[in-house]
Write an enzyme that holds these catalytic residues in place. Structure first.
Site, PDB file in Angstrom:
ATOM      1  CG  ASP A  91      -1.692   1.209   1.425  1.00 25.97           C
ATOM      2  OD1 ASP A  91      -2.364   1.608   0.467  1.00 25.97           O
ATOM      3  OD2 ASP A  91      -1.645   1.817   2.528  1.00 25.97           O
ATOM      4  CG  LEU A  92       1.702   5.678  -1.901  1.00 27.41           C
ATOM      5  CD1 LEU A  92       3.193   5.432  -2.110  1.00 27.41           C
ATOM      6  CD2 LEU A  92       1.133   6.450  -3.104  1.00 27.41           C
ATOM      7  CG  ASP A  93      -1.769   7.502   0.556  1.00 29.41           C
ATOM      8  OD1 ASP A  93      -0.921   8.351   0.276  1.00 29.41           O
ATOM      9  OD2 ASP A  93      -2.742   7.240  -0.182  1.00 29.41           O
ATOM     10  CB  THR A 110       0.772  10.612   2.049  1.00 27.59           C
ATOM     11  OG1 THR A 110       0.861   9.198   1.877  1.00 27.59           O
ATOM     12  CG2 THR A 110       1.847  11.300   1.240  1.00 27.59           C
ATOM     13  CE  LYS A 170      -4.755   6.184   9.151  1.00 27.66           C
ATOM     14  NZ  LYS A 170      -3.906   5.734  10.261  1.00 27.66           N
ATOM     15  N   GLY A 171      -7.525   3.741   3.314  1.00 26.43           N
ATOM     16  CA  GLY A 171      -7.623   2.667   2.327  1.00 26.43           C
ATOM     17  C   GLY A 171      -8.844   2.747   1.431  1.00 26.43           C
ATOM     18  NE  ARG A 197      -9.646  12.100  -4.702  1.00 25.83           N
ATOM     19  CZ  ARG A 197      -9.132  12.446  -5.883  1.00 25.83           C
ATOM     20  NH1 ARG A 197      -9.738  13.325  -6.636  1.00 25.83           N
ATOM     21  NH2 ARG A 197      -7.994  11.912  -6.306  1.00 25.83           N
ATOM     22  CB  SER A 221      -2.111   2.856  -3.608  1.00 26.78           C
ATOM     23  OG  SER A 221      -2.726   4.057  -3.208  1.00 26.78           O
ATOM     24  CB  ALA A 222      -7.600   3.278  -2.763  1.00 27.85           C
ATOM     25  CB  SER A 223      -3.888   7.254  -3.703  1.00 25.36           C
ATOM     26  OG  SER A 223      -3.686   8.596  -4.099  1.00 25.36           O
ATOM     27  CG  ASN A 281      -3.631  12.549  -5.727  1.00 26.61           C
ATOM     28  OD1 ASN A 281      -3.641  13.308  -6.692  1.00 26.61           O
ATOM     29  ND2 ASN A 281      -4.594  12.551  -4.820  1.00 26.61           N
ATOM     30  CE  LYS A 325      -5.695  -1.011  -0.930  1.00 24.31           C
ATOM     31  NZ  LYS A 325      -4.525  -0.287  -0.403  1.00 24.31           N
ATOM     32  CD  GLU A 376      -3.498  -1.805   3.036  1.00 21.29           C
ATOM     33  OE1 GLU A 376      -3.589  -0.924   3.911  1.00 21.29           O
ATOM     34  OE2 GLU A 376      -3.815  -1.600   1.855  1.00 21.29           O
ATOM     35  CG  ASP A 377      -1.780   2.593   6.464  1.00 14.68           C
ATOM     36  OD1 ASP A 377      -2.153   2.155   5.342  1.00 14.68           O
ATOM     37  OD2 ASP A 377      -2.009   3.761   6.834  1.00 14.68           O
TER      38      ASP A 377
HETATM   39  C1  G6P Z   1      -5.596   5.717  -0.046  1.00 12.85           C
HETATM   40  C2  G6P Z   1      -5.740   6.401   1.291  1.00 12.85           C
HETATM   41  C3  G6P Z   1      -7.124   6.953   1.469  1.00 12.85           C
HETATM   42  C4  G6P Z   1      -7.515   7.805   0.279  1.00 12.85           C
HETATM   43  C5  G6P Z   1      -7.486   6.949  -0.988  1.00 12.85           C
HETATM   44  C6  G6P Z   1      -7.852   7.737  -2.245  1.00 12.85           C
HETATM   45  O1  G6P Z   1      -6.172   4.465   0.022  1.00 12.85           O
HETATM   46  O2  G6P Z   1      -5.459   5.505   2.341  1.00 12.85           O
HETATM   47  O3  G6P Z   1      -7.138   7.721   2.655  1.00 12.85           O
HETATM   48  O4  G6P Z   1      -8.803   8.355   0.449  1.00 12.85           O
HETATM   49  O5  G6P Z   1      -6.177   6.433  -1.133  1.00 12.85           O
HETATM   50  O6  G6P Z   1      -6.842   8.677  -2.473  1.00 12.85           O
HETATM   51  P1  G6P Z   1      -6.909   9.877  -3.498  1.00 12.85           P
HETATM   52  O7  G6P Z   1      -5.498  10.417  -3.479  1.00 12.85           O
HETATM   53  O8  G6P Z   1      -7.246   9.259  -4.848  1.00 12.85           O
HETATM   54  O9  G6P Z   1      -7.931  10.813  -3.029  1.00 12.85           O
HETATM   55 MG    MG Z   2      -2.669   3.176   3.584  1.00 11.11          MG
END
Ligand code: G6P
Ligand code: MG
Length: 215
Positions: free
Chosen positions: A10-12, A18, A46-47, A50, A115-117, A119, A146, A170-171
């Site tokens: 996982d990233l964040d 972050t 978390k995870g 958005r 990662s779900a992000s 970004n 997730k 994972e966190d």
């Molecule tokens: C990760 C983080 C979440 C965040 C999600 C979406 O999984 O743990 O806290 O909401 O990514 O990130 P984003 O950067 O696309 O808003």
């Molecule tokens: Mg995380």
């Protein structure tokens, strides 16, 4: 854990510090909406994606909004978040991460990001982490957040390994659940109280000796 062929990170909150910036940006939005949003509530975000994060905050505040307003608010939070992450420096990479991923790079174990992000690429490129990964599955490549296992199953598929040959780091509680649903081993990074479903929990990478993990 034996016969391990891949690690999916996982990233964040696992590789990069972050998670606190996600929290600060959501907190700012919650304050604007007069919603009382605590660090404990933040664990639920978390995870998850958005839009789901926004839904959780609105649920906490018992507020119902139309989709256009919701998408404007999510955009607003993301703008604040991106402001934070454009200022990231190598000091925001969590302690022990670089030596850990370097030691894996020198082994025959593959690495993926899960990662779900949306970004993720911005962060990885900014911190020169992109080239460590054999596959990157981020929020732009998945449709189910997730605890659905999609992100990790896609990672295993891209690396051409079986789920049972993967360890996920994972966190987030939702992330640990996703790894378990995917049929993967899971190591929690953070608090044992929150991540109790993981096979093992460490407070950070400085505590992990990779060779010992695989015994
Ligand atoms: C990760 C983080 C979440 C965040 C999600 C979406 O999984 O743990 O806290 O909401 O990514 O990130 P984003 O950067 O696309 O808003
Ligand atoms: Mg995380």
């Amino acid at each position: 854990m034996n016969n391990i062929k891949a690690i999916i990170f996982d990233l964040d909150g696992v590789l990069v510090d972050t998670a606190k910036y996600h929290y600060l940006a959501w907190k700012k939005l919650a304050d604007e909406l007069n919603i009382d949003f605590s660090v404990e509530d933040n664990e639920r975000l978390k995870g998850v994606s958005r839009m789901q994060s926004l839904d959780i905050i609105l649920e906490i505040g018992s507020i119902t909004l139309d989709n256009i307003t919701k998408s404007d608010l999510a955009q607003k939070k993301n703008n604040w978040y991106v402001e934070y992450i454009t200022k990231l420096t190598p000091d925001d990479i969590l302690p022990g991460v670089i030596p850990f991923i370097k030691s894996i790079k020198n082994s025959n174990i593959k690495m993926a990001l899960g990662s779900a992000s949306k970004n993720s690429m911005l962060i990885l490129n900014k911190l020169n982490l992109t080239n460590y990964f054999d596959a990157i599955i981020d929020g732009t490549k998945v449709s189910k957040a997730k605890p659905d296992p999609e992100v990790f199953l896609k990672g295993a598929e891209a690396l051409k390994v079986l789920p049972c040959q993967c360890i996920v780091f994972e966190d987030a509680e939702a992330g640990v659940e996703a790894a378990i649903s995917a049929g993967m081993h899971c190591i929690g990074i953070g608090s044992e109280n929150i991540l109790k479903k993981a096979d093992l929990v460490f407070s950070g990478f400085t505590d992990i000796v990779f060779d010992k993990l695989l015994l």
